[in-house]
Design a protein around this motif. Structure first.
Motif, PDB file in Angstrom:
ATOM      1  N   LYS A 279     -23.845  -0.705  38.871  1.00 25.09           N
ATOM      2  CA  LYS A 279     -23.399   0.143  37.892  1.00 25.09           C
ATOM      3  C   LYS A 279     -24.507  -0.160  36.696  1.00 25.09           C
ATOM      4  CE  LYS A 279     -19.748   0.592  34.659  1.00 25.09           C
ATOM      5  NZ  LYS A 279     -18.621   0.098  34.161  1.00 25.09           N
ATOM      6  N   ASN A 280     -24.781   0.896  36.127  1.00 25.96           N
ATOM      7  CA  ASN A 280     -25.647   1.004  35.083  1.00 25.96           C
ATOM      8  C   ASN A 280     -24.658   0.664  33.682  1.00 25.96           C
ATOM      9  OD1 ASN A 280     -27.414   1.346  32.774  1.00 25.96           O
ATOM     10  ND2 ASN A 280     -28.192   3.326  33.686  1.00 25.96           N
ATOM     11  N   ASP A 281     -24.748  -0.742  33.470  1.00 23.50           N
ATOM     12  CA  ASP A 281     -24.027  -1.346  32.242  1.00 23.50           C
ATOM     13  C   ASP A 281     -24.841  -1.569  30.910  1.00 23.50           C
ATOM     14  OD1 ASP A 281     -21.385  -1.891  31.327  1.00 23.50           O
ATOM     15  OD2 ASP A 281     -21.823  -3.863  31.789  1.00 23.50           O
ATOM     16  N   LEU A 282     -25.915  -0.707  30.918  1.00 26.21           N
ATOM     17  CA  LEU A 282     -26.617  -0.691  29.632  1.00 26.21           C
ATOM     18  C   LEU A 282     -26.156  -0.237  28.509  1.00 26.21           C
ATOM     19  CD1 LEU A 282     -30.062   0.502  31.428  1.00 26.21           C
ATOM     20  CD2 LEU A 282     -29.665  -1.803  30.398  1.00 26.21           C
ATOM     21  N   PRO A 283     -26.335  -0.797  27.551  1.00 20.62           N
ATOM     22  CA  PRO A 283     -25.562  -0.322  25.987  1.00 20.62           C
ATOM     23  C   PRO A 283     -25.644   1.091  26.074  1.00 20.62           C
ATOM     24  CG  PRO A 283     -26.960  -2.529  25.740  1.00 20.62           C
ATOM     25  CD  PRO A 283     -27.206  -1.851  27.041  1.00 20.62           C
ATOM     26  N   ARG A 284     -24.536   1.828  25.842  1.00 20.07           N
ATOM     27  CA  ARG A 284     -24.530   3.154  25.802  1.00 20.07           C
ATOM     28  C   ARG A 284     -25.341   3.813  24.537  1.00 20.07           C
ATOM     29  NH1 ARG A 284     -21.987   6.509  28.681  1.00 20.07           N
ATOM     30  NH2 ARG A 284     -20.483   5.185  29.335  1.00 20.07           N
ATOM     31  N   GLY A 285     -25.206   3.208  23.236  1.00 24.21           N
ATOM     32  CA  GLY A 285     -26.151   3.798  22.264  1.00 24.21           C
ATOM     33  C   GLY A 285     -27.586   3.619  22.163  1.00 24.21           C
ATOM     34  N   LYS A 286     -28.143   2.178  23.035  1.00 29.20           N
ATOM     35  CA  LYS A 286     -29.398   2.295  22.743  1.00 29.20           C
ATOM     36  C   LYS A 286     -30.042   3.110  23.984  1.00 29.20           C
ATOM     37  CE  LYS A 286     -32.745  -1.426  22.689  1.00 29.20           C
ATOM     38  NZ  LYS A 286     -32.868  -2.961  22.871  1.00 29.20           N
ATOM     39  N   TYR A 287     -29.390   3.460  25.018  1.00 29.27           N
ATOM     40  CA  TYR A 287     -29.784   3.840  26.216  1.00 29.27           C
ATOM     41  C   TYR A 287     -29.104   5.225  26.868  1.00 29.27           C
ATOM     42  CZ  TYR A 287     -32.511  -0.613  26.909  1.00 29.27           C
ATOM     43  OH  TYR A 287     -33.337  -1.727  26.588  1.00 29.27           O
ATOM     44  N   ALA A 288     -28.516   5.804  25.924  1.00 28.38           N
ATOM     45  CA  ALA A 288     -27.701   7.138  26.301  1.00 28.38           C
ATOM     46  C   ALA A 288     -28.629   8.167  26.757  1.00 28.38           C
ATOM     47  CB  ALA A 288     -26.911   7.512  25.098  1.00 28.38           C
ATOM     48  N   GLY A 289     -29.828   8.174  26.061  1.00 33.62           N
ATOM     49  CA  GLY A 289     -30.906   9.228  26.373  1.00 33.62           C
ATOM     50  C   GLY A 289     -31.726   8.733  27.543  1.00 33.62           C
ATOM     51  N   VAL A 290     -31.678   7.786  28.127  1.00 34.89           N
ATOM     52  CA  VAL A 290     -32.842   6.913  28.841  1.00 34.89           C
ATOM     53  C   VAL A 290     -32.206   6.937  30.332  1.00 34.89           C
ATOM     54  CG1 VAL A 290     -34.566   5.181  29.171  1.00 34.89           C
ATOM     55  CG2 VAL A 290     -33.667   5.948  26.697  1.00 34.89           C
ATOM     56  N   PRO A 291     -32.267   7.781  31.286  1.00 31.55           N
ATOM     57  CA  PRO A 291     -31.957   7.493  32.375  1.00 31.55           C
ATOM     58  C   PRO A 291     -32.677   6.493  33.345  1.00 31.55           C
ATOM     59  CG  PRO A 291     -32.730   9.731  32.436  1.00 31.55           C
ATOM     60  CD  PRO A 291     -32.723   9.283  31.041  1.00 31.55           C
ATOM     61  N   MET A 292     -31.907   5.631  34.164  1.00 33.26           N
ATOM     62  CA  MET A 292     -32.820   4.867  34.862  1.00 33.26           C
ATOM     63  C   MET A 292     -32.996   5.337  36.324  1.00 33.26           C
ATOM     64  SD  MET A 292     -31.460   0.967  36.072  1.00 33.26           S
ATOM     65  CE  MET A 292     -29.804   1.626  36.595  1.00 33.26           C
ATOM     66  N   ASP A 293     -34.539   5.487  36.675  1.00 38.72           N
ATOM     67  CA  ASP A 293     -34.752   5.838  37.883  1.00 38.72           C
ATOM     68  C   ASP A 293     -34.718   4.878  39.014  1.00 38.72           C
ATOM     69  OD1 ASP A 293     -35.679   7.594  39.633  1.00 38.72           O
ATOM     70  OD2 ASP A 293     -37.772   7.636  39.108  1.00 38.72           O
ATOM     71  N   VAL A 294     -33.763   5.142  40.181  1.00 39.05           N
ATOM     72  CA  VAL A 294     -33.549   4.130  41.008  1.00 39.05           C
ATOM     73  C   VAL A 294     -33.985   4.807  42.311  1.00 39.05           C
ATOM     74  CG1 VAL A 294     -31.706   2.787  42.079  1.00 39.05           C
ATOM     75  CG2 VAL A 294     -31.611   3.171  39.720  1.00 39.05           C
TER      76      VAL A 294
ATOM     77  N   LEU B 294     -24.640  -5.487  38.657  1.00 41.98           N
ATOM     78  CA  LEU B 294     -24.601  -4.761  37.314  1.00 41.98           C
ATOM     79  C   LEU B 294     -25.877  -4.659  36.669  1.00 41.98           C
ATOM     80  CD1 LEU B 294     -21.965  -4.147  35.742  1.00 41.98           C
ATOM     81  CD2 LEU B 294     -21.918  -6.342  35.021  1.00 41.98           C
ATOM     82  N   VAL B 295     -26.211  -3.739  36.114  1.00 42.21           N
ATOM     83  CA  VAL B 295     -27.555  -3.577  35.220  1.00 42.21           C
ATOM     84  C   VAL B 295     -27.392  -3.900  33.853  1.00 42.21           C
ATOM     85  CG1 VAL B 295     -29.701  -2.155  34.755  1.00 42.21           C
ATOM     86  CG2 VAL B 295     -28.337  -2.111  36.985  1.00 42.21           C
ATOM     87  N   LYS B 296     -28.071  -4.910  33.261  1.00 40.02           N
ATOM     88  CA  LYS B 296     -28.089  -5.248  31.947  1.00 40.02           C
ATOM     89  C   LYS B 296     -29.256  -5.138  31.271  1.00 40.02           C
ATOM     90  CE  LYS B 296     -23.798  -7.034  31.613  1.00 40.02           C
ATOM     91  NZ  LYS B 296     -22.508  -6.549  30.537  1.00 40.02           N
ATOM     92  N   GLU B 297     -29.350  -5.248  29.983  1.00 38.61           N
ATOM     93  CA  GLU B 297     -30.666  -5.201  29.153  1.00 38.61           C
ATOM     94  C   GLU B 297     -31.686  -6.526  29.830  1.00 38.61           C
ATOM     95  OE1 GLU B 297     -31.289  -3.782  25.066  1.00 38.61           O
ATOM     96  OE2 GLU B 297     -29.349  -4.832  24.947  1.00 38.61           O
ATOM     97  N   ASP B 298     -31.127  -7.493  30.117  1.00 40.49           N
ATOM     98  CA  ASP B 298     -32.007  -8.666  30.476  1.00 40.49           C
ATOM     99  C   ASP B 298     -32.167  -8.888  31.917  1.00 40.49           C
ATOM    100  OD1 ASP B 298     -29.242  -9.305  31.055  1.00 40.49           O
ATOM    101  OD2 ASP B 298     -29.644 -11.698  30.301  1.00 40.49           O
ATOM    102  N   GLY B 299     -31.561  -8.014  32.683  1.00 40.88           N
ATOM    103  CA  GLY B 299     -31.888  -7.987  34.213  1.00 40.88           C
ATOM    104  C   GLY B 299     -30.615  -7.356  34.945  1.00 40.88           C
TER     105      GLY B 299
END
Length: 148
Positions: free
Chosen positions: A33-48, A124-129
């Motif tokens: 699950k991409n659990d990055l902060p919505r406000g900071k990463y809403a427009g930045v999709p993660m390429d997996v 779980l994907v977070k900002e720190d890892g």
């Protein structure tokens, strides 16, 4: 009497062959699950990119002896809040690669030496890892983001 011994031996061979084939076909679920902060990463999709490497292990040394092929399981852009799910056999290593802006990461999403016997491996994907869990509640940090 010789026919009974032959039939018994043949039955044992068939039993062990079926047991081996069943064990190889058992799968574990992988969920990330991409659990990055919505406000900071809403427009930045993660390429997996998720790949699977089937392995063969020697019983005597418990060492990997063969990497016959690499198979791409999934490749997608994972938005904040989305979950990627797939299955993996108990004889494969699931390799995960991720890119997020100028950050990159790679890790084993499933490794038989660590995860065999578990029904699901959660990530779980977070900002720190990247964190993993077997119960989707208790999390352990496994990998960090690197910068290019």
């Amino acid at each position: 009497m010789a026919n009974h011994s032959l039939l018994f031996s043949l039955a044992l061979v068939i039993y062990f062959l079926c047991a081996t084939l069943h064990a190889e076909s058992c799968t574990t679920s992988f969920e990330m699950k991409n659990d990055l902060p919505r406000g900071k990463y809403a427009g930045v999709p993660m390429d997996v990119v998720i790949t699977s490497v089937d392995i063969a292990i020697t019983a005597e040394t418990n060492k990997v002896i063969d990497h016959p092929w690499l198979k791409v399981i999934d490749h997608r852009l994972l938005k904040v809040g989305e979950t990627l799910k797939c299955g993996v056999t108990q004889k494969a290593i699931l390799c995960v690669g991720a890119i997020l802006g100028n950050k990159i990461a790679s890790f084993h999403g499933f490794d038989p030496s660590r995860d065999a016997g578990h029904e699901t491996v959660f990530w779980l994907v977070k900002e720190d890892g990247f964190y993993f869990s077997y119960d989707n509640a208790s999390w352990k940090k496994d990998s960090t983001w690197e910068t290019e």
